[in-house]
Design a protein around this motif. Structure first.
Motif, mmCIF file in Angstrom:
data_model
loop_
_atom_site.group_PDB
_atom_site.id
_atom_site.type_symbol
_atom_site.label_atom_id
_atom_site.label_comp_id
_atom_site.label_asym_id
_atom_site.label_seq_id
_atom_site.Cartn_x
_atom_site.Cartn_y
_atom_site.Cartn_z
ATOM 1 N N LEU A 36 0.554 -0.617 -0.187
ATOM 2 C CA LEU A 36 -0.302 0.225 -0.038
ATOM 3 C C LEU A 36 1.012 1.154 0.175
ATOM 4 O O LEU A 36 1.456 1.772 1.176
ATOM 5 C CB LEU A 36 -0.737 0.200 1.115
ATOM 6 C CG LEU A 36 -1.886 -1.310 1.271
ATOM 7 C CD1 LEU A 36 -3.175 -0.666 2.501
ATOM 8 C CD2 LEU A 36 -2.806 -1.211 0.250
ATOM 9 N N GLU A 37 0.700 1.690 -1.336
ATOM 10 C CA GLU A 37 1.721 3.036 -1.923
ATOM 11 C C GLU A 37 1.272 4.180 -0.639
ATOM 12 O O GLU A 37 1.420 4.818 -0.051
ATOM 13 C CB GLU A 37 1.724 3.729 -2.607
ATOM 14 C CG GLU A 37 2.588 4.636 -2.911
ATOM 15 C CD GLU A 37 2.521 5.515 -4.594
ATOM 16 O OE1 GLU A 37 3.267 6.351 -4.633
ATOM 17 O OE2 GLU A 37 2.252 4.123 -5.200
ATOM 18 N N THR A 298 -6.486 -5.022 -1.100
ATOM 19 C CA THR A 298 -5.218 -5.677 -0.587
ATOM 20 C C THR A 298 -4.653 -7.281 -1.080
ATOM 21 O O THR A 298 -3.099 -6.947 -0.372
ATOM 22 C CB THR A 298 -5.303 -5.534 0.683
ATOM 23 O OG1 THR A 298 -5.494 -7.228 1.926
ATOM 24 C CG2 THR A 298 -4.956 -4.374 1.847
ATOM 25 N N LYS A 299 -4.623 -7.758 -2.156
ATOM 26 C CA LYS A 299 -4.599 -8.517 -2.896
ATOM 27 C C LYS A 299 -3.591 -8.481 -4.217
ATOM 28 O O LYS A 299 -3.611 -9.276 -4.747
ATOM 29 C CB LYS A 299 -5.802 -10.331 -2.578
ATOM 30 C CG LYS A 299 -5.752 -10.974 -1.193
ATOM 31 C CD LYS A 299 -7.212 -11.919 -1.184
ATOM 32 C CE LYS A 299 -7.503 -12.238 -0.170
ATOM 33 N NZ LYS A 299 -8.537 -13.208 0.074
ATOM 34 N N GLY A 305 -3.663 1.087 -2.170
ATOM 35 C CA GLY A 305 -4.395 2.439 -1.200
ATOM 36 C C GLY A 305 -4.980 2.808 -1.487
ATOM 37 O O GLY A 305 -6.264 3.691 -2.838
ATOM 38 N N GLY A 306 -5.573 4.103 -0.308
ATOM 39 C CA GLY A 306 -6.261 5.463 -0.802
ATOM 40 C C GLY A 306 -6.327 6.527 0.606
ATOM 41 O O GLY A 306 -5.653 5.858 1.664
ATOM 42 N N TRP A 340 -4.105 -3.100 9.194
ATOM 43 C CA TRP A 340 -3.787 -3.472 7.645
ATOM 44 C C TRP A 340 -2.692 -2.053 7.801
ATOM 45 O O TRP A 340 -2.211 -2.756 6.770
ATOM 46 C CB TRP A 340 -5.420 -2.970 7.312
ATOM 47 C CG TRP A 340 -5.971 -4.080 7.411
ATOM 48 C CD1 TRP A 340 -7.123 -4.220 8.007
ATOM 49 C CD2 TRP A 340 -5.854 -5.105 6.529
ATOM 50 N NE1 TRP A 340 -7.654 -6.144 7.635
ATOM 51 C CE2 TRP A 340 -6.841 -6.295 6.685
ATOM 52 C CE3 TRP A 340 -5.195 -5.642 5.813
ATOM 53 C CZ2 TRP A 340 -6.894 -7.179 6.595
ATOM 54 C CZ3 TRP A 340 -4.635 -7.042 4.890
ATOM 55 C CH2 TRP A 340 -6.475 -8.096 5.067
ATOM 56 N N TYR A 341 -3.416 -1.100 7.973
ATOM 57 C CA TYR A 341 -1.826 0.002 7.682
ATOM 58 C C TYR A 341 -0.293 -0.658 7.842
ATOM 59 O O TYR A 341 0.965 0.164 7.843
ATOM 60 C CB TYR A 341 -2.198 1.656 8.374
ATOM 61 C CG TYR A 341 -3.503 2.131 7.562
ATOM 62 C CD1 TYR A 341 -3.792 1.127 6.180
ATOM 63 C CD2 TYR A 341 -3.602 3.463 7.188
ATOM 64 C CE1 TYR A 341 -4.395 2.044 5.200
ATOM 65 C CE2 TYR A 341 -4.345 3.764 6.780
ATOM 66 C CZ TYR A 341 -4.963 3.164 5.009
ATOM 67 O OH TYR A 341 -5.638 4.390 4.715
#
Length: 342
Positions: A36-37, A298-299, A305-306, A340-341
């Motif tokens: 996740l960018e 996320t798969k 990301g967002g 998750w982050y």
């Protein structure tokens, strides 16, 4: 002999610690999650000033990027746009954007600058329309000035991502040539990453994705009518929307970011996430909706990301602790985001 003895010791340690080769195989066979960018939050502009305490808390939840929103107000009758009004909150004006961006960079966060239009309560910007070409051109002239002013600011302040429009479906559908020329002008000014925030129901109709760095989606997809939807059921509901996104992503080869995503802590939180009809508190419904979103997206290696909607910089959201709102602050959903982050 020493090598054999060493291998035997390692094997015994593995057995002693309660693991087996099956566990190691299971771990290595797990699907890789997308990097996740943007582990982001849309920041509600502070009224007067932005404090370090806000960023200390954001960091504690592994948030690495924020969205700053300089609002502009549309006068439909005069086809005009007004912004940087002194009556606006400090964080919505140029001075607040500059200071907020600097503080975010001090905390090693990236920033998305995301201008929003406000028409009036209960007016969806995607339905913005004018009856004559003259009115459209007047509005477009104002909008171009608004956007190019903030594109210049984004360039000057080294803002990493610029989102030049939010949920303007009708304007994009009716006046595509205007948007292509606007993008061209933005690129002459701004050299960072560029996106547009399409609504969940029209992102596949936007004609200019190839000109941008990311496909941006305000991801309020309808998923379930259930009062408290189960994560497994939500995961199934996501699949139709994911297929639609994958089709566009395969065509454009652009990664997708959710320029907005979020749920209220209410009954039926995932039914129509863009509405505010339900006022019965249901923290589990909100947390389950977030959990499903992360499990489902996320798969995907195309998901960058967002930015969750939303995070209050000021503490007035705490005045009504037993209220329904989008913010995950002080709610179980925030722990889901932290997990998750991380």
């Amino acid at each position: 002999m020493k090598k054999t003895f060493f291998i035997l010791i390692v094997f015994l340690l593995i057995i002693a610690s309660g693991y087996s080769f099956y566990h190691f195989k299971t771990y290595t066979d797990m699907p890789a999650l997308a990097k996740l960018e943007y582990k982001g939050m849309n920041l509600v502009a502070p009224i007067k000033e932005l404090k370090n305490a806000t960023f200390d808390e954001l960091k504690a939840y592994h948030i690495n990027s924020i969205s700053l929103i300089p609002y502009a107000f549309v006068d439909v009758d005069n086809a005009s746009i007004h912004y940087n009004n002194k009556r606006q909150w400090w964080g919505e004006r140029t001075e607040g954007i500059i200071a907020s961006n600097q503080l975010a960079h001090d905390y090693k966060m990236t920033v998305m600058l995301k201008p929003h239009l406000w028409v009036n309560h209960n007016f969806y910007t995607g339905n913005l329309d004018f009856s004559t070409d003259t009115e459209w051109k007047k509005w477009e002239t104002d909008y171009e000035k608004y956007i190019l002013d903030f594109a210049q600011l984004a360039q000057k302040e080294n803002i990493e991502l610029f989102c030049f429009g939010t949920e303007l479906g009708n304007a994009v559908a009716k006046r595509p040539e205007y948007w292509f020329q606007l993008i061209h002008k933005i690129k002459k000014i701004y050299t960072g990453k560029l996106t547009y925030a399409a609504n969940w129901d029209d992102f596949d109709k936007v004609p200019f994705w190839n000109q941008l760095d990311y496909i941006g989606i305000d991801a309020y997809f309808p998923l379930s009518d259930a009062t408290t939807p189960a994560v497994a059921d939500l995961n199934k509901a996501w699949q139709q929307h994911i297929l639609k996104m994958e089709k566009l992503q395969a065509k454009t080869k652009k990664k997708i970011i959710f320029t907005e995503f979020g749920y209220r802590n209410s009954d039926q939180a995932a039914k129509e996430p863009w509405t505010e009809n339900q006022n019965s508190i249901n923290n589990l419904a909100q947390a389950n909706a977030y959990e499903s979103l992360f499990q489902s997206l996320t798969k995907k290696d195309w998901f960058a990301g967002g930015f969750a909607w939303k995070w209050y910089a000021d503490e007035y959201h705490k005045e009504e602790k037993n209220s329904v709102d989008y913010t995950p602050q002080d709610k179980p959903a925030l722990e889901t985001i932290r997990k998750w982050y991380q």
